[in-house]
Scaffold this active site. Structure first.
Site, PDB file in Angstrom:
ATOM      1  N   CYS A  82      -2.279  -5.916  14.198  1.00 14.56           N
ATOM      2  CA  CYS A  82      -1.088  -5.357  13.540  1.00 14.56           C
ATOM      3  C   CYS A  82      -0.387  -4.319  14.436  1.00 14.56           C
ATOM      4  O   CYS A  82       0.171  -4.694  15.458  1.00 14.56           O
ATOM      5  CB  CYS A  82      -1.473  -4.784  12.167  1.00 14.56           C
ATOM      6  SG  CYS A  82      -0.024  -4.530  11.124  1.00 14.56           S
ATOM      7  N   TYR A  83      -0.452  -3.021  14.101  1.00 14.45           N
ATOM      8  CA  TYR A  83       0.178  -2.038  14.990  1.00 14.45           C
ATOM      9  C   TYR A  83      -0.403  -2.178  16.402  1.00 14.45           C
ATOM     10  O   TYR A  83       0.314  -2.051  17.395  1.00 14.45           O
ATOM     11  CB  TYR A  83      -0.047  -0.610  14.468  1.00 14.45           C
ATOM     12  CG  TYR A  83       0.487   0.445  15.408  1.00 14.45           C
ATOM     13  CD1 TYR A  83       1.813   0.859  15.346  1.00 14.45           C
ATOM     14  CD2 TYR A  83      -0.334   1.022  16.397  1.00 14.45           C
ATOM     15  CE1 TYR A  83       2.314   1.803  16.233  1.00 14.45           C
ATOM     16  CE2 TYR A  83       0.146   1.965  17.283  1.00 14.45           C
ATOM     17  CZ  TYR A  83       1.466   2.362  17.198  1.00 14.45           C
ATOM     18  OH  TYR A  83       1.969   3.294  18.081  1.00 14.45           O
ATOM     19  N   HIS A 169      -4.209  -9.356   9.611  1.00 11.37           N
ATOM     20  CA  HIS A 169      -5.468  -8.606   9.515  1.00 11.37           C
ATOM     21  C   HIS A 169      -6.659  -9.550   9.339  1.00 11.37           C
ATOM     22  O   HIS A 169      -6.997  -9.915   8.215  1.00 11.37           O
ATOM     23  CB  HIS A 169      -5.406  -7.643   8.328  1.00 11.37           C
ATOM     24  CG  HIS A 169      -4.479  -6.498   8.569  1.00 11.37           C
ATOM     25  ND1 HIS A 169      -4.870  -5.339   9.185  1.00 11.37           N
ATOM     26  CD2 HIS A 169      -3.159  -6.356   8.295  1.00 11.37           C
ATOM     27  CE1 HIS A 169      -3.841  -4.520   9.287  1.00 11.37           C
ATOM     28  NE2 HIS A 169      -2.787  -5.115   8.756  1.00 11.37           N
ATOM     29  N   GLU A 171      -9.652  -8.860   9.463  1.00 16.36           N
ATOM     30  CA  GLU A 171     -10.813  -8.168   8.873  1.00 16.36           C
ATOM     31  C   GLU A 171     -10.857  -8.222   7.351  1.00 16.36           C
ATOM     32  O   GLU A 171     -11.903  -7.987   6.752  1.00 16.36           O
ATOM     33  CB  GLU A 171     -10.851  -6.703   9.349  1.00 16.36           C
ATOM     34  CG  GLU A 171      -9.753  -5.794   8.812  1.00 16.36           C
ATOM     35  CD  GLU A 171      -8.434  -5.875   9.579  1.00 16.36           C
ATOM     36  OE1 GLU A 171      -8.213  -6.871  10.280  1.00 16.36           O
ATOM     37  OE2 GLU A 171      -7.609  -4.955   9.435  1.00 16.36           O
ATOM     38  N   GLY A 224     -30.619   9.945  -7.664  1.00 20.00           N
ATOM     39  CA  GLY A 224     -31.379   8.787  -8.119  1.00 20.00           C
ATOM     40  C   GLY A 224     -30.598   7.494  -7.953  1.00 20.00           C
ATOM     41  O   GLY A 224     -31.122   6.411  -8.126  1.00 20.00           O
ATOM     42  N   VAL A 226     -28.330   4.654  -5.696  1.00 19.90           N
ATOM     43  CA  VAL A 226     -28.724   3.947  -4.479  1.00 19.90           C
ATOM     44  C   VAL A 226     -28.448   4.796  -3.229  1.00 19.90           C
ATOM     45  O   VAL A 226     -29.321   4.959  -2.364  1.00 19.90           O
ATOM     46  CB  VAL A 226     -27.919   2.628  -4.340  1.00 19.90           C
ATOM     47  CG1 VAL A 226     -28.424   1.826  -3.167  1.00 19.90           C
ATOM     48  CG2 VAL A 226     -27.967   1.828  -5.619  1.00 19.90           C
TER      49      VAL A 226
END
Ligand code: XMP
Length: 515
Positions: A82-83, A169, A171, A224, A226
């Site tokens: 992109c950019y 993109h 990703e 407590g 994750v």
């Protein structure tokens, strides 16, 4: 470290850590650094490849981020996204134009299958676009390797110079073959073999923490959940008894949760941690009395947590470090850097400005939830703990819309307990792939009829989502007959509730929690 490395240079894009995460999925170590990382530092880092992220600027903007052109002469393959694509074109003598209208969303791109990047993709493949400027003329030595109906240069490359760029993109999940393209870049263009595993993350992080903390004392904020459980176990492997885990029961926990956490991490549990449980319900309720604004509630809870930790640290004496299980979505949604604030996650944006610790250590800050779970498994944490559904630090405080009172906490705890019990009984958590589900107390009261009398009581909202990274989520289709049982039980068994609503909104546009 002697692993192969990919360097992601951050130009301010929304998805910079997502790129890093995709590279890690290729089993290649990856770090995101600011775009202005000096060239000698880049050489020292010795990456096998460099990825330029997207960003909100135009290359023609006065203070748009720019990198020394020399970077293209290092002989290191570069992928511009992109950019990053526009910047590559602009700095090497191509042309970038401003389109009258932004292009945003799913698009079909035609790619050249002779390109190393696209050799394993379909000729026409769906990608995700999000841009206004576009490359109108490629620099000399480059060829166009992808185009769409509206974007003449959706991809370009100079194979000899190992320079590649895509306007879209790869990703994001909406780019259907994006991962194939990134794999091709990492393996075929950069020549990586894939020598990194999540177990390396745990090993390297433990070593780094040991080096930083030395013989100092550390306090871990353990909820407590994750994230903080993985952070605590990581820390205990790094510094052993120098660590104390403090579990604050703020009176905003799920039903029985305080005792459950204590059973796992307390003195009778399998971990030999220094464990302190602080019952701080009254002080949290007092601070929250009369407060209705969601961000204010988050800030109050975030600050009160820190004050409790500071007090506990003083009791231990000479504690330099506070450890939190912050993960990447917390960071990005709290609006650090250039991104917008969605909500202040209590352990990031909810932090008070003055904190009485030398440093806050957040070993999971760059990971996504599913990656944290993988680290948890690597550390030998049992599956039932690793796959617990997340519970936010501010707890039921952000599942009670409006003012928090002890009465409302009890209502939402009881409703949520029934909800979870029935979901488990029906096995829906597995069959519907539920990422997270909970009851929330709307601030709405409405008229009902029970027995022969009129009621004017609260409505409970049921939320259930399918998600793996918690950045986006779809609402889960729980079978009607299960919902029916849950609804009947809640109205019959929880006093103060006469109506049950189902939240059928995805994220975006909603968020997972209500506040
Ligand atoms: P949202 O509501 O932002 O939630 O879509 C995304 C995920 O983050 C959890 N969450 C938090 N976790 N501190 C946390 O530790 C917080 O302040 C916080 N706020 C939201 C939420 O439960 C979901 O899993």
């Amino acid at each position: 470290m002697d692993n192969e490395k990919i360097l992601v240079l951050d130009f301010g894009g929304q998805y910079n850590q997502l790129i890093a995460r995709r590279v890690r999925e290729c089993n290649v170590y990856c770090e995101v650094k600011p775009y202005n990382m000096p060239l000698d530092k880049i050489k020292e880092f010795n990456p096998k490849g460099i990825i330029f992220t997207g960003g909100p600027n135009s290359v023609y903007g006065e203070d748009s981020p720019k990198v020394d052109k020399e970077i293209f002469n290092l002989g290191i393959p570069v992928l511009g996204i992109c950019y990053g694509c526009q910047f590559m074109a602009y700095s090497l003598g191509g042309e970038v134009l401003h389109a009258p209208k932004s292009e945003y969303g799913k698009t079909l791109v035609n790619v050249n299958k002779d390109s190393l990047l696209f050799k394993d993709c379909n000729k026409e493949t769906q990608v995700w676009m999000s841009h206004t400027d576009y490359v109108s003329k490629v620099p000399s030595g480059f060829t166009i390797t992808g185009y769409t109906n509206t974007c003449p240069v959706a991809a370009m490359e100079n194979k000899e110079a190992k320079l590649y760029a895509v306007q879209f993109h790869p990703e994001v999940m909406h780019s259907v073959e994006g991962m194939t393209m990134l794999k091709a870049f990492v393996y075929d263009v950069c020549g990586c073999g894939g020598d990194w595993r999540m177990s390396d993350f745990a090993k390297q992080t433990i070593e780094a923490i040991r080096a930083k903390v030395g013989s100092g004392k550390v306090l871990c904020a353990l909820s407590g959940g994750v994230d903080s459980s993985v952070a605590a176990v990581l820390l205990s492997k790094a510094v052993g008894t120098q660590l104390t885990c403090v579990f604050v029961d703020h009176g905003l926990l799920r039903k029985n949760e305080g005792d459950e956490v204590e059973a796992v991490f307390g003195p009778k549990g399998p971990y030999k941690l220094n464990f302190v449980r602080v019952n701080a319900k009254d002080r949290f309720y007092a601070k929250l009395a009369g407060v209705t604004e969601p961000e204010r509630k988050r800030k109050i809870i975030g600050e009160e947590f820190i004050r409790v930790f500071e007090e506990e640290a003083k009791k231990i004496g000479s504690v330099d470090y506070l450890v939190q299980g912050t993960i990447y979505p917390d960071v990005i949604e709290s609006g650090l850097g250039k991104s917008a604030t969605i909500k202040s996650h209590h352990n990031v944006g909810g932090l008070p400005s003055v904190v009485d610790f030398k440093e806050i250590i957040e070993p999971l800050r760059l990971l996504f939830k599913d990656e944290v779970r993988r680290v948890g498994l690597e550390l030998g944490i049992p599956e039932y703990l690793v796959y617990r559904q997340p519970f936010p630090g501010p707890g039921l405080g952000i599942r009670i819309i409006g003012e928090v009172t002890e009465e409302k906490v009890k209502i939402v705890q009881d409703a949520d307990y029934i909800y979870r019990e029935e979901i488990a009984k029906a096995g829906v958590d597995k069959s519907c792939h539920l990422g997270q589900y909970f009851a929330a107390l709307t601030n709405m009261r409405s008229v009902g009829v029970m027995g022969d009398g009129r009621t004017y009581d609260y409505a409970i909202a049921l939320r259930a989502v399918e998600t793996s990274d918690f950045m986006t989520a779809d609402w889960a289709r729980i079978p009607y007959d299960v919902l029916d049982i849950i609804s009947r039980r809640i109205v019959n068994e929880v006093s103060g509730v006469n109506r049950v609503l189902l939240d059928c909104t995805s994220k975006p546009p909603a968020t997972i929690e209500f506040e």
